[in-house]
Write an enzyme that holds these catalytic residues in place. Structure first.
Site, PDB file in Angstrom:
ATOM      1  N   GLU A  39       0.795  -1.233   0.000  1.00  0.00           N
ATOM      2  CA  GLU A  39       0.000   0.000   0.000  1.00  0.00           C
ATOM      3  C   GLU A  39       0.827   1.283   0.000  1.00  0.00           C
ATOM      4  O   GLU A  39       0.749   2.079   0.948  1.00  0.00           O
ATOM      5  CB  GLU A  39      -0.995   0.013   1.181  1.00  0.00           C
ATOM      6  CG  GLU A  39      -2.065  -1.052   1.069  1.00  0.00           C
ATOM      7  CD  GLU A  39      -3.239  -0.844   2.034  1.00  0.00           C
ATOM      8  OE1 GLU A  39      -3.265   0.176   2.744  1.00  0.00           O
ATOM      9  OE2 GLU A  39      -4.122  -1.716   2.054  1.00  0.00           O
ATOM     10  N   GLU A  41      -5.349  -8.453   0.390  1.00  0.00           N
ATOM     11  CA  GLU A  41      -6.163  -8.092   1.553  1.00  0.00           C
ATOM     12  C   GLU A  41      -7.612  -7.968   1.104  1.00  0.00           C
ATOM     13  O   GLU A  41      -7.897  -7.472   0.016  1.00  0.00           O
ATOM     14  CB  GLU A  41      -5.760  -6.753   2.191  1.00  0.00           C
ATOM     15  CG  GLU A  41      -4.455  -6.778   2.910  1.00  0.00           C
ATOM     16  CD  GLU A  41      -4.166  -5.438   3.600  1.00  0.00           C
ATOM     17  OE1 GLU A  41      -5.112  -4.777   4.073  1.00  0.00           O
ATOM     18  OE2 GLU A  41      -2.988  -5.065   3.651  1.00  0.00           O
TER      19      GLU A  41
END
Ligand SMILES: *[C@@H]1O[C@H](CO)[C@@H](O)[C@H](O)[C@H]1NC(C)=O
Ligand SMILES: *[C@@H]1O[C@H](CO)[C@@H](O)[C@H](O)[C@H]1NC(C)=O
Ligand SMILES: *[C@@H]1O[C@H](CO)[C@@H](O)[C@H](O)[C@H]1NC(C)=O
Ligand SMILES: *[C@@H]1O[C@H](CO)[C@@H](O)[C@H](O)[C@H]1NC(C)=O
Length: 443
Positions: free
Chosen positions: A203, A438
């Site tokens: 991320e 995720e």
């Protein structure tokens, strides 16, 4: 497109995720509903599971600095806990995913372990000695996973930058690229014979935007008084309870997120190049990056401006990283709107970045409605990443939320969005291999 799943709940740190051989998933989903090469897994992040934050010669990371400064902030698991993660023996559970990793705070098993980051006593690959305890900890962990039939997916950087590097301006400083490559080199050399899936960075969007536009995550930089948001990004609400920095002491929300992102992308691609040139032949593994995005839905379907706003919102979140990986340039919408605050890749960098992955890790949780708004930053000094997209994002339309609410204000369940994101990725970004790194919801 090959979509392989790693179903996880994860947050921060240098990470190990594991994936299991195919097994049935839940009472509602059957194994045969998934392709044979679809794999299931679980994950965590170093800051959530390592514990022992000040033992075994580990130096502080920016998250240690942050949680020490704001002791009210507890990111649930590992903040300053002094214990180690344990990996339980995997038992085969027919009815559900083999849940492979459990956190046993009191376990003695890893007592002789250490820390991952920094394994380097002052955080620098160039000058430090390796922290033998840290290396041993991860060798043990990886061996334990393998001996239980699990495949480790290792993330090299999950936000916990050594404070020593932050003291030299961290990811704002282009020298971080070499530091990152030095660190990645150690990871490959130490663990690459056993780890066959590498994720360089988790991320980068969150690292640059929460760290440098909102200032809510370490290193908590943003323009003074300007990080409070007007809904430019729906994730605003996401960490509002951590809005510890409503008056950033230092930073520039209009330029720093872009510089940091630029160096994250360059660091990623340089590590990929190193892996390919130095380790691939012997280790034969794959390397990629994990990106997060929300799926953007046009607020008013009949409005062309809103349609463009939804495209723009996606470009500012997902395309910011995906487009360079695909084509070596930033998305045109960002070039137009961010103007000269957006760094440029040199021709050489562009070639290095383009195609620098074998797979994309996708972190998906929710969707948002996107509506066009006037560009309030234009012509003023009121600059911020959070305003340049000229989009208002919202989770609620005509009083109706986009999906069921969950334990987090920002996360409304919007399952269509993962499908739409995958289709978009397939069509727009040349059908890459995708691992869902995720996904889930907060209870
Ligand atoms: C950037 O990093 C280098 C070494 O890594 C350091 O010498 C330099 O002072 C840093 N620059 C800033 C502005 O901190
Ligand atoms: C900002 O304003 C200038 C003129 O004042 C204009 O040329 C430019 O296109 C505008 N940028 C955006 C993103 O609206
Ligand atoms: C800056 O942006 C904020 C939020 O959009 C707005 O309230 C404020 O009036 C703006 N300031 C200027 C000088 O444009
Ligand atoms: C939303 O909640 C309702 C009621 O609990 C449930 O029937 C429905 O399946 C949920 N929708 C999603 C997308 O989870």
């Amino acid at each position: 497109m090959t979509v392989t799943g790693l179903l996880l709940l994860t947050f921060i740190g240098c990470t190990i995720s594991v994936s299991c051989a195919p097994t049935p998933t839940s009472a509602n989903s059957k194994r045969h509903e998934f392709p044979d090469d679809f794999i299931f897994g679980a994950a965590s992040s170093a800051y959530q599971y390592e514990g022992a934050w000040d033992e075994d010669g580990k130096g502080p990371s920016i998250w240690d600095t942050f949680t020490a400064k704001y002791p009210g902030i507890s990111l649930s698991l590992s903040t300053h806990i002094r214990t180690h993660m344990n990996v339980i023996k995997c038992t085969h559970i027919d009815a559900c995913v083999r849940v492979c990793v459990c956190i046993c705070r009191e376990s003695e098993r890893w007592k002789d372990g250490g820390e991952c980051l920094p394994w380097l006593q002052d955080g620098r690959a160039s000058s430090s000695e390796l922290n033998a305890a840290g290396v041993k900890y991860y060798k043990n962990l990886i061996n334990e996973l393998l001996s239980n039939g699990l495949k480790p997916f290792a993330t090299i950087f999950f936000w916990d930058l050594p404070q020593a590097l932050e003291n030299d301006e961290g990811f704002l400083n282009e020298t971080i690229v070499d530091e990152f490559v030095g660190y990645a080199n150690i990871c490959f050399a130490m663990f690459g014979d056993r780890v066959k899936h590498w994720i360089t960075i988790n991320e980068p969007w969150s690292y640059s935007v929460f760290g440098y536009a909102y200032g809510t995550f370490p290193p908590n930089r943003c323009s003074k008084g300007r990080n409070r948001l007007t809904g430019a990004f729906s994730s605003t609400a996401r960490f509002s309870r951590y809005l510890v920095n409503s008056d950033c002491e230092v930073g520039d929300s209009g330029t720093e997120p872009y510089r940091v992102a630029h160096h994250l992308i360059l660091a990623h691609s340089a590590a990929v190049q190193l892996y390919r040139e130095k380790y691939r032949a012997d280790h034969g593994g794959q390397i990629g990056i994990s990106l997060n995005t929300e799926w953007m839905i046009t607020y008013d379907e009949t409005s062309e401006k809103d349609q463009e706003a939804a495209d723009r919102a996606l470009a500012f979140m997902y395309g910011w990283y995906m487009e360079p990986l695909k084509s070596g340039t930033y998305p045109s919408q960002m070039v137009t709107h961010v103007e000269d605050r957006l760094p440029k890749f040199t021709e050489e960098q562009s070639q290095l970045v383009k195609g620098s992955f074998e797979f994309i890790g996708l972190n998906y949780y929710t969707g948002a409605y996107a509506a066009d708004i006037p560009c309030s930053n234009n012509g003023t000094k009121n600059h911020s990443y959070l305003r340049y997209s000229c989009v208002r994002l919202t989770k609620v339309k005509n009083g109706i939320p986009i999906g069921n609410e969950t334990g987090s204000g920002w996360l409304y369940v919007y399952p269509q969005g993962i499908r739409d994101t995958l289709i978009y990725t397939k069509l727009w970004y040349n059908d890459p291999v995708v691992y869902i790194t995720e996904n889930g919801k907060h209870e």
